[in-house]
Each structure stands twice: as C-alpha cells, then as structure tokens.
Scaffold this motif. Structure first.
Motif: not given
Length: 123
Positions: A20-33
């Motif tokens: 099973t593959l758990f998938i998280l889409l992420v926005r990357i900012t200069p100081s955070n994910a």
C-alpha cells in the motif's frame, strides 16, 4: 533515463512485493512543507513510470510542488486492507502536519520525480 521515483519503485517492489502506498501532495515554501491532499493506492507491480504517476497526481486538481510516499504492509506482507489503510493514512497526515520532517521517513519527490529531502530550518 529512469527517474529517482522509478528506481525507488523497482527497488521497493523487489524488496516487499505488492504494498500500500500512502500519498501526500505537498506545497513547498522557503520555510515550510505544507500537506495539501492525500490518498492511498495498492501497488501490485512496478511498471508505473514517473509521467504516469505525475498524471495521476495532477488529476487531484491541486497545485503541488512535491509528493511524499510512505509504504504500508499487512502483517503477513502485501497491501493493507482498505479500512486499515484509511486509518493509517490519517495517522500519516497527522504526523506530517505535526512535524514536516516526517516527510523524510517516506520518499519525497519533486514534480520531476527527483528525490528530495526536508532539512530543519536554522532558527
């Protein structure tokens, strides 16, 4: 030339077989994910290319900069039952929201399928 994702998928499947593959889409900012959306899938082979995976991820209709994958296995190997996978996905989401460095416990890739790592920001 294969992407980092394709190399990882082949190695993971060779090690565990279906999972099973758990998938998280992420926005990357200069100081955070920042986690945006999540889902899970049962992978029963390693034939998926990065362009195919990216197409599936883009179908979420959420702009994303990175994607984190976490592997789940049943007690005797193989994919998790759906009810268990749904509960575990919530745990993965909560862990990443509490500490973005948790992304490093999975495999984290950019939009080009290249492996990424989150580092703690100097404060």
């Amino acid at each position: 030339m294969k992407s980092d994702f394709e190399h990882w998928l082949a190695a993971q499947f060779a090690e565990t077989g279906p999972f099973t593959l758990f998938i998280l889409l992420v926005r990357i900012t200069p100081s955070n994910a920042v986690p945006l959306k999540s889902s899970y899938a049962h992978l029963i082979g390693d034939e998926m290319t990065w362009p195919e995976m990216r197409g599936l991820l883009d179908s979420a209709r959420t702009p994303w900069d990175g994607v984190a994958f976490f592997v789940g296995l049943g007690h005797e190997g193989g994919p998790l039952p759906d009810p268990v996978a749904a509960r575990r996905l919530k745990d993965v989401e909560a862990d990443v929201k509490a500490d973005p460095l948790t992304l490093n416990r999975g495999l984290f890739f950019d939009r080009e399928g290249r492996h990424l790592r989150i580092d703690e920001a100097a404060g």
